[in-house]
Design a protein around this motif. Structure first.
Motif, mmCIF file in Angstrom:
data_model
loop_
_atom_site.group_PDB
_atom_site.id
_atom_site.type_symbol
_atom_site.label_atom_id
_atom_site.label_comp_id
_atom_site.label_asym_id
_atom_site.label_seq_id
_atom_site.Cartn_x
_atom_site.Cartn_y
_atom_site.Cartn_z
ATOM 1 N N UNK A 2 -46.769 24.803 -55.665
ATOM 2 C CA UNK A 2 -46.017 23.670 -55.175
ATOM 3 C C UNK A 2 -46.918 22.557 -55.116
ATOM 4 N N UNK A 3 -48.171 22.393 -55.033
ATOM 5 C CA UNK A 3 -49.069 21.253 -55.379
ATOM 6 C C UNK A 3 -48.636 20.623 -56.578
ATOM 7 N N UNK A 4 -48.932 21.489 -57.682
ATOM 8 C CA UNK A 4 -48.824 21.086 -59.228
ATOM 9 C C UNK A 4 -47.429 20.411 -59.219
ATOM 10 N N UNK A 5 -46.357 20.973 -58.649
ATOM 11 C CA UNK A 5 -45.013 20.588 -58.823
ATOM 12 C C UNK A 5 -44.841 18.964 -58.100
ATOM 13 N N UNK A 6 -45.373 19.076 -56.951
ATOM 14 C CA UNK A 6 -45.231 17.889 -56.062
ATOM 15 C C UNK A 6 -45.783 16.976 -56.996
ATOM 16 N N UNK A 9 -43.839 15.503 -59.823
ATOM 17 C CA UNK A 9 -42.914 14.468 -59.331
ATOM 18 C C UNK A 9 -43.275 13.177 -58.678
ATOM 19 N N UNK A 10 -44.396 13.080 -58.605
ATOM 20 C CA UNK A 10 -45.084 11.742 -57.856
ATOM 21 C C UNK A 10 -44.931 10.654 -58.987
ATOM 22 N N UNK A 11 -44.995 10.941 -60.206
ATOM 23 C CA UNK A 11 -44.806 9.810 -60.986
ATOM 24 C C UNK A 11 -46.290 9.299 -61.549
ATOM 25 N N UNK A 12 -47.396 9.853 -60.958
ATOM 26 C CA UNK A 12 -48.469 9.249 -61.602
ATOM 27 C C UNK A 12 -48.872 9.919 -63.008
ATOM 28 N N UNK A 30 -57.138 14.254 -64.542
ATOM 29 C CA UNK A 30 -57.705 15.444 -65.481
ATOM 30 C C UNK A 30 -58.093 16.631 -64.784
ATOM 31 N N UNK A 31 -58.526 16.546 -63.287
ATOM 32 C CA UNK A 31 -58.874 17.599 -62.451
ATOM 33 C C UNK A 31 -57.604 18.313 -62.235
ATOM 34 N N UNK A 32 -56.548 17.696 -61.791
ATOM 35 C CA UNK A 32 -55.395 18.378 -61.565
ATOM 36 C C UNK A 32 -54.848 19.189 -62.817
ATOM 37 N N UNK A 33 -55.105 18.645 -64.025
ATOM 38 C CA UNK A 33 -54.370 19.112 -65.388
ATOM 39 C C UNK A 33 -55.176 20.320 -65.734
ATOM 40 N N UNK A 34 -56.468 20.427 -65.155
ATOM 41 C CA UNK A 34 -57.459 21.465 -65.452
ATOM 42 C C UNK A 34 -57.133 22.672 -64.674
ATOM 43 N N UNK A 35 -56.732 22.279 -63.260
ATOM 44 C CA UNK A 35 -56.329 23.246 -62.336
ATOM 45 C C UNK A 35 -55.005 23.859 -62.596
ATOM 46 N N UNK A 40 -50.862 19.877 -66.896
ATOM 47 C CA UNK A 40 -51.256 19.714 -68.247
ATOM 48 C C UNK A 40 -50.302 19.676 -69.402
ATOM 49 N N UNK A 41 -49.276 20.572 -69.245
ATOM 50 C CA UNK A 41 -48.086 20.611 -70.035
ATOM 51 C C UNK A 41 -47.113 19.289 -69.818
ATOM 52 N N UNK A 42 -47.122 18.938 -68.506
ATOM 53 C CA UNK A 42 -46.253 17.724 -68.391
ATOM 54 C C UNK A 42 -46.878 16.608 -69.098
#
Length: 293
Positions: A2-6, A9-12, A30-35, A40-42
């Motif tokens: 859910x955190x990754x989906x949100x 959707x934030x547009x950042x 980059x930290x979120x993409x690694x997590x 990362x796919x988006x």
């Protein structure tokens, strides 16, 4: 998940791909993409979409522009070659023995140099066009984001309207079912000498102890910010507090729930200071009505 989906959707992520974020925000993405693999796919999907957009909207330079560029390059080279040849006055008589002159650049160098200049110019034009395309894409993404926000706001307003209609229908249905339930007592309160034209309705369920006032049939003078109306039940001649309320024409509820009571011979309303008082102010009684047996 859910955190990754949100986060997606934030547009950042679009701003990250466009290079609009500062160093700290880039590290966060980059930290979120690694997590989260979906983040990362988006990012990859956004980069691919922008690359396709730039290719589809690239503008091929016109033939006349290309000819002008080549003519300018050719004129520059001819000028350089002419200035490098010495005039007859500057020529020095050479000895009888012929001196062999070696070329400064390898054979074919000038042709390769001309080709390289043309390629660099074409790259510069393509870079400018790509920058314009990326700026246009960024603007369109911003517009789309604003449209999504507006749609979400409209959706929230629509949901609130639907909930209001559901609650209103339930309250109207409750009022409509009251005559069929003998435990419901409908008490009409009439105005006193303080407010002869005042009136209101009180609904009391004797077995369930529920007490409600009808906001749609409340004919009381509007109270100010320092006063409230207080409902009382008269039980064996003694007043019992049933709570306070305001007169609001724009209320979201038809029925206002008050405190419960098991027995009562009458109901009355007084105008008191905001928050209510332990015992009623008798000279501020606005309406009163007896419970019919």
């Amino acid at each position: 998940m859910e955190e990754g989906k949100a986060y997606i959707e934030s547009g950042i992520l679009e701003l990250y791909v466009l290079g609009e974020l500062n160093a700290q925000e880039q590290h966060e993405v980059e930290a979120m993409a690694a997590k989260y693999p979906e983040v990362k796919q988006e990012i990859s999907a956004i980069e691919l979409a922008m690359e396709k957009y730039a290719i589809q909207h690239a503008v091929q330079p016109s033939v006349s522009l290309e000819n002008k560029i080549l003519a300018r390059i050719g004129a520059t080279e001819n000028k350089e070659n002419t200035s490098s040849v010495a005039s007859p006055d500057q020529q020095i008589t050479s000895p009888v023995s012929e001196t062999k002159i070696l070329p400064l650049y390898p054979e074919g160098y000038e042709s390769k140099l001309k080709t390289l200049r043309i390629a660099l110019l074409a790259c510069a034009v393509l870079l400018i066009i790509s920058g314009i395309a990326l700026y246009s894409a960024h603007t369109e993404l911003g517009t789309a984001k604003q449209q999504i926000i507006a749609l979400n706001q409209d959706k929230e307003k629509f949901a609130n309207t639907v909930n209001y209609m559901k609650e209103t229908n339930q309250e109207l249905q409750t009022i409509a079912d009251m005559p069929m339930d003998p435990d419901w007592k409908i008490v009409k309160l009439a105005g006193t000498k303080m407010a002869p034209k005042a009136k209101m309705m009180v609904y009391w369920h004797t077995s369930g102890r529920h007490v409600m006032v009808d906001n749609s049939k409340m004919g009381l003078p509007a109270n100010d910010q320092t006063h409230q109306y207080q409902l009382w039940a008269l039980v064996n001649g003694k007043p019992v507090d049933l709570g306070v309320f305001d007169v609001k024409t724009d209320t979201t509820h038809i029925l206002l729930k008050m405190k419960e009571i098991g027995s009562a011979q009458a109901f009355a309303v007084t105008l008191e200071k905001r928050g209510g008082v332990p015992s009623p102010t008798m000279d501020q009684m606005i309406v009163m009505g007896a419970v019919s047996i």
